[in-house]
Design a protein around this motif. Structure first.
Motif, PDB file in Angstrom:
ATOM      1  N   ASN A  24       0.837  -1.179   0.026  1.00 10.72           N
ATOM      2  CA  ASN A  24      -0.148  -0.097  -0.032  1.00 10.72           C
ATOM      3  C   ASN A  24       0.779   1.361  -0.094  1.00 10.72           C
ATOM      4  O   ASN A  24       0.461   2.335  -0.233  1.00 10.72           O
ATOM      5  CB  ASN A  24      -0.916  -0.190   1.166  1.00 10.72           C
ATOM      6  CG  ASN A  24      -2.129  -0.873   0.953  1.00 10.72           C
ATOM      7  OD1 ASN A  24      -2.818  -0.631   0.033  1.00 10.72           O
ATOM      8  ND2 ASN A  24      -2.488  -1.865   1.808  1.00 10.72           N
ATOM      9  N   LEU A  25       2.094   1.072   0.612  1.00 16.38           N
ATOM     10  CA  LEU A  25       3.010   2.340   0.562  1.00 16.38           C
ATOM     11  C   LEU A  25       3.247   2.681  -0.927  1.00 16.38           C
ATOM     12  O   LEU A  25       3.888   4.071  -1.113  1.00 16.38           O
ATOM     13  CB  LEU A  25       4.185   2.100   1.228  1.00 16.38           C
ATOM     14  CG  LEU A  25       4.036   2.194   2.812  1.00 16.38           C
ATOM     15  CD1 LEU A  25       5.484   1.810   3.439  1.00 16.38           C
ATOM     16  CD2 LEU A  25       3.681   3.607   3.301  1.00 16.38           C
ATOM     17  N   THR A  26       3.253   1.969  -1.717  1.00 14.87           N
ATOM     18  CA  THR A  26       3.647   2.402  -3.170  1.00 14.87           C
ATOM     19  C   THR A  26       2.393   3.177  -3.771  1.00 14.87           C
ATOM     20  O   THR A  26       2.631   3.900  -4.829  1.00 14.87           O
ATOM     21  CB  THR A  26       3.495   1.101  -4.049  1.00 14.87           C
ATOM     22  OG1 THR A  26       2.236   0.384  -4.351  1.00 14.87           O
ATOM     23  CG2 THR A  26       4.499  -0.002  -3.629  1.00 14.87           C
ATOM     24  N   LYS A  27       1.192   3.458  -3.019  1.00 15.11           N
ATOM     25  CA  LYS A  27       0.408   4.390  -3.418  1.00 15.11           C
ATOM     26  C   LYS A  27       0.296   5.730  -2.540  1.00 15.11           C
ATOM     27  O   LYS A  27      -0.479   6.575  -2.675  1.00 15.11           O
ATOM     28  CB  LYS A  27      -1.148   3.787  -3.211  1.00 15.11           C
ATOM     29  CG  LYS A  27      -1.292   2.446  -4.138  1.00 15.11           C
ATOM     30  CD  LYS A  27      -2.888   1.910  -3.882  1.00 15.11           C
ATOM     31  CE  LYS A  27      -3.042   1.453  -2.537  1.00 15.11           C
ATOM     32  NZ  LYS A  27      -4.347   0.773  -2.337  1.00 15.11           N
ATOM     33  N   PHE A  28       1.386   5.770  -2.011  1.00 15.71           N
ATOM     34  CA  PHE A  28       1.739   6.861  -1.052  1.00 15.71           C
ATOM     35  C   PHE A  28       1.540   8.285  -1.652  1.00 15.71           C
ATOM     36  O   PHE A  28       0.686   8.985  -1.436  1.00 15.71           O
ATOM     37  CB  PHE A  28       3.068   7.103  -0.468  1.00 15.71           C
ATOM     38  CG  PHE A  28       3.242   8.026   0.712  1.00 15.71           C
ATOM     39  CD1 PHE A  28       2.698   7.963   1.967  1.00 15.71           C
ATOM     40  CD2 PHE A  28       3.895   9.472   0.316  1.00 15.71           C
ATOM     41  CE1 PHE A  28       2.785   9.097   2.775  1.00 15.71           C
ATOM     42  CE2 PHE A  28       3.800  10.294   1.196  1.00 15.71           C
ATOM     43  CZ  PHE A  28       3.457  10.122   2.701  1.00 15.71           C
ATOM     44  N   MET A  29       2.084   8.449  -2.962  1.00 18.28           N
ATOM     45  CA  MET A  29       2.299   9.603  -3.652  1.00 18.28           C
ATOM     46  C   MET A  29       1.073  10.010  -4.295  1.00 18.28           C
ATOM     47  O   MET A  29       0.312  11.169  -4.651  1.00 18.28           O
ATOM     48  CB  MET A  29       3.422   9.929  -4.379  1.00 18.28           C
ATOM     49  CG  MET A  29       4.644   9.843  -3.734  1.00 18.28           C
ATOM     50  SD  MET A  29       4.906  10.940  -2.441  1.00 18.28           S
ATOM     51  CE  MET A  29       4.552  12.705  -3.332  1.00 18.28           C
ATOM     52  N   ALA A  30       0.165   8.793  -4.696  1.00 18.64           N
ATOM     53  CA  ALA A  30      -0.948   8.984  -5.419  1.00 18.64           C
ATOM     54  C   ALA A  30      -2.358   9.229  -4.452  1.00 18.64           C
ATOM     55  O   ALA A  30      -3.341   9.178  -5.028  1.00 18.64           O
ATOM     56  CB  ALA A  30      -1.322   7.664  -6.045  1.00 18.64           C
ATOM     57  N   GLY A  31      -1.967   9.557  -3.321  1.00 17.93           N
ATOM     58  CA  GLY A  31      -3.004   9.851  -2.299  1.00 17.93           C
ATOM     59  C   GLY A  31      -3.003   9.341  -0.753  1.00 17.93           C
ATOM     60  O   GLY A  31      -3.703   9.702  -0.103  1.00 17.93           O
TER      61      GLY A  31
END
Length: 626
Positions: A420-427
Motif C-alpha cells: 500500500n505504501l506504493t500508493k503513498f504519492m497518489a493519495g
C-alpha cells in the motif's frame, strides 16, 4: 421462560442490526476490490492465470485475515465488551506485569496511533463507497456521468443527518436492505460461476503462491488491490461494542463471508468469458435491464458501508474520552441495552465536512482507492502487535500456538502495508497526514491533562483538613453555594477562587460529584446521596445512567425531602474553567501548549453538560502554569 429460550429471540434482531452497521464497509468491497486488480494504477494484464491468481489471493486473504484473525481471534480480545485499538491498548496496560511497565508507554502510544489512523479510514470509506456505487449510473447511462459527484454529496449529507436517531434504529432500517444486498451478491456471483465453473480452481492456494514465486514484483503490487477486500475488518472490531461478539460472529460466518466470496468468484468468471467487462465487472454481472436497479441497491448498500466506520468513529471517540485522550464532548446514548451505542454530534459534523471535501478533491472511486489501504493496514499491524503483547503477558491456553499464528499474521500484514505504501504519492499521504494530526491531538490532551492533574494535586487541600481546620477568616453571606468537583477528597479550586475574588463564603456549602453508572437509568430513589461534613458543609453524589442527560437542578430538588431545600434565587453554582499559561518548565512545548489550550476551549463546559441554569452559574477562571 428460560434464558435459553429467550436468547435466540434476542440474537436475531441483534444480527439483523449488526448486518446494517458492522458489515457495511467490508460488504461493499466487491464494488471496487476485484476491479482495481486489473484497472487500477498498478493493474495486471488480463489473462486466465492472473485472474485465478487474484481470486486465490482474495479468497485466502479474506479467510485468514477476516474469518480467522478478526472474527475468530480478535473478537475475543474485548475490553468489557468494547473493541478497537484503544480497547486493546487498555487491556495491554492492565496485563503488563511489574518490570515491563516501560514497554507500556510504547504499547499505549501504538494503540492511540492506530485509533488516530482509524479516523483516516473512517472519512475515506463513506467517500469511496458511495462514489463507487453512484458511478454505476455512468455504466447504465454515460451521459449522466457529470451528476455522479452532486448525487454522492446529497446522499452523504442525508446519511450524516440521520445519525442522531441512533445506531440501533439505523441498523434496524439498514439490516433488511443489507440482507437483500448480500443475497443479490450471492445470486449474481453464483449465476456467473455456473457459466464458468472452472473459476473455482482458484480455491487452491497454489495459484496465488505460484504467481508470487514467478512474478514477485507484480504479486507485491497486487497485494494493494487484494487488501481492498479486507478494509472493514478494523471497523468490524471497533463496532463490536454496539452489538456484542456473538451476533457479529454468526452474521459473518453464515451470511456475509459466503456472499462476498461467491461474488468475487463470479466477477472472475465473467472477465474470463468477456474481457471487456473488466472495466466494471460488478455491474456487468447483472443483465442490462437490471443494472439500474442494481445501481440503486448498491447505493443503499454503500450508504450502509459508511455507517460501519461512522459508528466505529463514535465508539473510538467515546473510548478516547473515557481514557483521557480527548476533552469531554457531548455524547448521546441511543440504547437502553448497549452502552456502546452512542452519537457524538461534533464528530458527526466534522466527519461530514471531511468526507465532502474528499469527494470534491478526488472525483472518482479509483482515485480514492489510491488513498485507501495505508491507514487500514497500519491499524491491522498495530492490532496484531497489541495482541502479541497481551498474549505474551497472559497465561492463556495454547499460548505458544497463538503467538505463532499472530506472528504469521504480522508478516502478512506488513507485506500488505508495504504494498500500500506504493500508493503513498497518489493519495496515500492523506490518511497518514490525518492520522498523524489526530495522534498529536490525542497525545497532547493526555499529556496536558496529566500535567494539570499533577499541578492541582500540588496545590489542592484535602477536604478533611479544610473541614477539620479553623474556619476561614471571611464573612458568611446568606444563600447556598454548590461547587462541582470530580474528587470529593479535595477542596475544589473554585472555592479558593471564590474566596480570592469575593472574600466571602456562603452560609451553606455543597460539594457536588456527578457519577455515570453502567446502567441505562438510575431510579429517582437512588439518584442523590448526601453526607454531612460538619457545620453547614455537605457532599452530594448525584448518580445517572449512561442514557440520561444530567439535569442537576432537577436532581437536587430531592434535597427538600431531607430538609435541605434549595431556593433558586439564593443558590449559586460555582464551576472552575482552567486556562493554560506559559510556565517556567519545559513539560509541554509551546506549540503543544497552544494546541492544548485550544482543545480546552472546545470542550463541553460543566454548565452546558449538566444543564445548569445560566443565571445561577458563576464560572471562575483558573490559570494553570505549564
Amino acid at each position: 421462560m428460560t434464558q435459553a429460550t429467550q436468547e435466540p429471540k434476542a440474537l436475531a434482531p441483534l444480527m439483523l442490526a449488526a448486518l446494517g452497521v458492522v458489515f457495511g464497509d467490508i460488504g461493499t468491497s466487491p464494488l471496487y476490490a476485484f476491479k482495481e486488480a486489473f484497472a487500477g494504477s498498478h493493474g495486471l494484464p488480463l489473462s486466465e492465470a492472473n485472474v485465478l491468481a487474484t481470486l486465490s489471493a482474495l479468497f485466502w486473504a479474506v479467510t485468514l485475515i477476516i474469518s480467522f484473525k478478526y472474527v475468530f481471534i480478535v473478537l475475543r480480545f474485548d475490553n468489557e465488551g468494547e473493541g478497537g485499538a484503544l480497547a486493546l491498548a487498555s487491556l495491554a496496560q492492565r496485563s503488563a506485569r511489574t518490570g515491563v511497565r516501560r514497554r507500556v508507554a510504547a504499547v499505549t502510544a501504538a494503540g492511540v496511533f492506530a485509533a488516530a489512523m482509524f479516523y483516516g479510514d473512517a472519512v475515506i470509506t463513506p467517500a469511496i463507497s458511495v462514489l463507487s456505487a453512484v458511478e454505476g449510473i455512468a455504466v447504465v447511462t454515460p451521459t449522466l456521468e457529470h451528476w455522479v459527484e452532486p448525487i454522492t454529496i446529497v446522499i452523504l449529507v442525508l446519511l450524516f443527518c440521520v445519525q442522531r436517531t441512533g445506531t440501533a434504529v439505523v441498523g434496524r432500517f439498514f439490516g433488511p436492505i443489507t440482507i437483500v444486498w448480500f443475497a443479490v451478491l450471492a445470486l449474481l456471483g453464483a449465476s456467473s460461476i455456473a457459466q464458468t465453473p472452472e473459476v473455482l480452481r482458484a480455491l487452491n492456494p497454489a495459484y496465488a503462491i505460484s504467481f508470487a514465486i514467478d512474478t514477485p514484483g507484480q504479486a507485491f503490487l497486487l497485494l494493494g488491490a487484494v487488501f481492498l477486500a479486507l478494509t472493514g475488518g478494523e471497523a468490524l472490531y471497533a463496532d463490536m461494542g454496539h452489538f456484542g461478539r456473538r451476533p457479529v460472529r454468526l452474521a459473518w460466518y453464515f451470511i456475509v463471508s459466503p456472499a462476498l466470496l461467491i461474488n468475487y468468484f463470479g466477477q472472475g468468471a465473467l472477465v474470463l468469458r468477456a474481457s471487456e467487462a473488466v472495466s466494471n465487472p460488478f455491474f456487468m454481472l447483472a443483465p442490462e435491464d437490471w443494472r439500474l436497479p442494481l445501481v440503486a441497491l448498491a447505493t443503499m448498500a454503500t450508504v450502509i458501508a459508511s455507517q460501519a466506520t461512522i459508528s466505529g468513529a463514535f465508539s473510538i471517540t467515546a473510548q478516547a474520552t473515557r481514557l483521557g485522550y480527548l476533552p469531554r464532548l457531548r455524547q448521546l446514548h441511543t440504547s437502553d441495552t448497549e452502552r456502546g451505542q452512542v452519537y457524538i454530534p461534533a464528530v458527526n459534523w466534522m466527519m461530514l465536512v471531511a468526507v465532502v471535501v474528499l469527494v470534491l478533491e478526488f472525483d472518482t472511486s479509483s482515485e480514492l482507492a489510491a488513498a485507501y489501504g495505508i491507514a487500514v493496514s497500519g491499524d491491522m499491524i498495530i492490532t496484531t502487535l497489541l495482541m502479541l503483547f497481551i498474549t505474551t503477558m497472559s497465561q492463556r491456553r495454547l499460548k505458544t500456538l497463538l503467538l505463532a499464528v499472530l506472528g504469521v499474521f504480522l508478516v502478512v500484514e506488513m507485506l500488505f502495508f508495504a504494498s500500500n505504501l506504493t500508493k503513498f504519492m497518489a493519495g496515500g499521504w492523506l490518511p497518514m497526514l490525518l492520522g498523524g494530526a489526530l495522534f498529536t491531538m490525542l497525545t497532547t490532551w493526555k499529556q496536558g491533562t496529566a500535567l494539570i492533574t499533577r499541578e492541582r494535586r500540588r496545590i489542592n487541600i484535602p477536604m478533611a483538613d479544610f473541614i477539620g481546620g479553623p474556619p476561614p477568616d471571611v464573612p458568611r453571606v446568606p444563600g447556598t453555594a454548590i461547587y462541582l468537583t470530580s474528587d470529593t477528597e479535595t477542596v475544589p479550586s473554585a472555592l479558593f477562587h471564590n474566596l480570592k475574588h469575593f472574600k466571602v463564603l456562603h452560609e451553606r456549602v455543597f460539594f457536588l460529584h456527578v457519577m455515570i453508572e453502567d446502567v441505562p437509568r438510575v431510579p429517582d430513589i437512588d439518584r442523590i446521596e448526601v453526607h454531612k461534613l460538619g457545620g453547614e458543609h455537605y457532599t452530594v453524589e448525584a448518580r445517572y445512567g449512561f442514557r440520561e442527560e444530567p439535569d442537576i437542578p432537577k436532581a437536587l430538588a430531592a434535597l427538600a425531602d431531607l430538609g435541605l431545600e434549595l431556593e433558586p434565587m439564593s443558590t449559586t453554582y460555582f464551576v472552575a474553567r482552567a486556562t493554560v499559561v506559559e510556565g517556567q518548565g519545559d513539560d509541554l512545548q509551546s506549540w503543544r501548549r497552544a494546541l492544548f489550550g485550544w482543545m480546552m476551549r472546545q470542550s463541553e463546559g460543566p454548565a452546558n453538560y449538566f444543564h445548569l441554569p445560566p443565571n445561577q452559574v458563576v464560572e471562575l477562571g483558573t490559570q494553570i502554569s505549564l
